[in-house]
Design a protein around this motif. Structure first.
Motif, PDB file in Angstrom:
ATOM      1  N   UNK A  76       0.847  -1.191   0.000  1.00 51.22           N
ATOM      2  CA  UNK A  76       0.000   0.000   0.000  1.00 51.22           C
ATOM      3  C   UNK A  76       0.883   1.242   0.000  1.00 51.22           C
ATOM      4  N   UNK A  77       0.776   2.047  -1.048  1.00 52.91           N
ATOM      5  CA  UNK A  77       1.540   3.290  -1.137  1.00 52.91           C
ATOM      6  C   UNK A  77       0.623   4.506  -1.019  1.00 52.91           C
ATOM      7  N   UNK A  78      -0.594   4.280  -0.570  1.00 48.98           N
ATOM      8  CA  UNK A  78      -1.541   5.374  -0.411  1.00 48.98           C
ATOM      9  C   UNK A  78      -1.303   6.094   0.910  1.00 48.98           C
ATOM     10  N   UNK A  79      -1.514   7.386   0.907  1.00 50.21           N
ATOM     11  CA  UNK A  79      -1.369   8.184   2.117  1.00 50.21           C
ATOM     12  C   UNK A  79      -2.706   8.206   2.845  1.00 50.21           C
ATOM     13  N   UNK A  80      -3.013   7.112   3.504  1.00 50.01           N
ATOM     14  CA  UNK A  80      -4.298   6.987   4.182  1.00 50.01           C
ATOM     15  C   UNK A  80      -4.182   6.137   5.426  1.00 50.01           C
ATOM     16  N   UNK A  81      -5.269   5.990   6.164  1.00 49.23           N
ATOM     17  CA  UNK A  81      -5.256   5.208   7.400  1.00 49.23           C
ATOM     18  C   UNK A  81      -4.845   3.754   7.163  1.00 49.23           C
ATOM     19  N   UNK A  82      -4.363   3.119   8.213  1.00 49.74           N
ATOM     20  CA  UNK A  82      -4.010   1.703   8.151  1.00 49.74           C
ATOM     21  C   UNK A  82      -5.243   0.898   7.774  1.00 49.74           C
ATOM     22  N   UNK A  83      -5.106   0.034   6.788  1.00 50.13           N
ATOM     23  CA  UNK A  83      -6.222  -0.798   6.356  1.00 50.13           C
ATOM     24  C   UNK A  83      -6.594  -1.819   7.440  1.00 50.13           C
ATOM     25  N   UNK A  84      -7.808  -2.366   7.302  1.00 48.59           N
ATOM     26  CA  UNK A  84      -8.192  -3.456   8.199  1.00 48.59           C
ATOM     27  C   UNK A  84      -7.204  -4.601   8.020  1.00 48.59           C
ATOM     28  N   UNK A  85      -6.674  -5.084   9.125  1.00 48.26           N
ATOM     29  CA  UNK A  85      -5.627  -6.099   9.061  1.00 48.26           C
ATOM     30  C   UNK A  85      -6.199  -7.469   8.711  1.00 48.26           C
ATOM     31  N   UNK A  86      -5.414  -8.209   7.949  1.00 50.25           N
ATOM     32  CA  UNK A  86      -5.737  -9.615   7.721  1.00 50.25           C
ATOM     33  C   UNK A  86      -5.525 -10.382   9.027  1.00 50.25           C
ATOM     34  N   UNK A  87      -6.071 -11.580   9.085  1.00 51.86           N
ATOM     35  CA  UNK A  87      -6.027 -12.336  10.336  1.00 51.86           C
ATOM     36  C   UNK A  87      -4.829 -13.264  10.457  1.00 51.86           C
ATOM     37  N   UNK A  88      -3.922 -13.237   9.483  1.00 53.76           N
ATOM     38  CA  UNK A  88      -2.771 -14.135   9.548  1.00 53.76           C
ATOM     39  C   UNK A  88      -1.898 -13.892  10.758  1.00 53.76           C
ATOM     40  N   UNK A  89      -1.602 -12.618  11.040  1.00 45.12           N
ATOM     41  CA  UNK A  89      -0.761 -12.299  12.196  1.00 45.12           C
ATOM     42  C   UNK A  89      -1.446 -12.721  13.493  1.00 45.12           C
ATOM     43  N   UNK A  90      -2.738 -12.434  13.609  1.00 45.04           N
ATOM     44  CA  UNK A  90      -3.481 -12.812  14.813  1.00 45.04           C
ATOM     45  C   UNK A  90      -3.485 -14.329  14.997  1.00 45.04           C
ATOM     46  N   UNK A  91      -3.628 -15.064  13.895  1.00 47.83           N
ATOM     47  CA  UNK A  91      -3.667 -16.524  14.016  1.00 47.83           C
ATOM     48  C   UNK A  91      -2.327 -17.079  14.494  1.00 47.83           C
ATOM     49  N   UNK A  92      -1.226 -16.459  14.069  1.00 51.92           N
ATOM     50  CA  UNK A  92       0.094 -16.898  14.533  1.00 51.92           C
ATOM     51  C   UNK A  92       0.252 -16.624  16.024  1.00 51.92           C
TER      52      UNK A  92
END
Length: 209
Positions: A76-92
């Motif tokens: 993401x190279x857009x100058x905007x808020x953090x997108x909704x996170x995917x659940x991969x990190x949470x699952x780890x």
């Protein structure tokens, strides 16, 4: 990114493993060899949190290794808020034998070093130089998983969800609905911290202009 002061450069035991997009970093045998040497683990975007190499990531966490993830799951190279996170990190975090400590990092300025739309809508052949970059490291985040699991189980009792592609029960006795609630809660907590760091980074960069 790992070259700034305070990060391990020469101790391979401290150097981080990192989840890397298979369609970008592992497109051919040469790239695969290069990025594997760099301690990258190939992840197929869109293949879900139970794909084969997520187990390799869990093995690294079990060894007590650093593991870097990009929780937004895309470039993401857009100058905007953090997108909704995917659940991969949470699952780890949930599935690791020992609950990892999360060190949130937000960077700003790399979109000027390797802009996606530079020449004819393509990236430059080499990174551009003389650009301003900020890397902000937040406070470590620790999760009380036993308490969060109980909360997730309570929240999920009235949910009616499809179980397609999900494990029917986790080792902790959580059904699919409770797992979803837990992953969402963890992801939202990390996203909130990252957005705070992003805002700080932007303010810091403006103050330097």
């Amino acid at each position: 990114m790992w070259g700034f002061e305070g990060f391990p450069l020469f101790d391979t035991k401290l150097a981080r493993w990192v989840l890397a997009a298979e369609d970008i970093c592992f497109k051919n045998a040469l790239l695969s060899y290069f990025f594997r040497l760099g301690k990258c683990i190939p992840i197929t975007r869109g293949a879900g949190i139970y794909q084969e190499h997520m187990n390799e990531a869990l093995d690294r966490l079990s060894d007590g290794a650093w593991l870097h993830t990009f929780p937004e799951g895309k470039v993401s190279q857009e100058d905007g808020p953090i997108r909704r996170l995917k659940w991969g990190t949470a699952s780890l975090i949930v599935r690791a034998p020992v609950t990892p400590i999360v060190l949130p990092i937000v960077h700003h300025g790399f979109e000027e070093v390797m802009p996606e739309k530079f020449l004819g809508g393509r990236r430059p052949p080499f990174p551009l130089f003389n650009k301003n970059i900020s890397i902000v490291v937040g406070e470590p985040i620790e999760f009380n998983l036993p308490k969060m699991r109980q909360t997730a189980i309570s929240m999920s009792r009235n949910l009616s969800l499809s179980t397609a592609g999900w494990h029917s029960a986790s080792p902790n006795g959580m059904d699919e609905g409770a797992q979803r609630c837990l992953y969402a809660t963890i992801s939202e907590q990390i996203q909130t911290v990252m957005e705070s760091l992003r805002s700080f980074s932007k303010s810091f960069m403006k103050s330097k202009v």
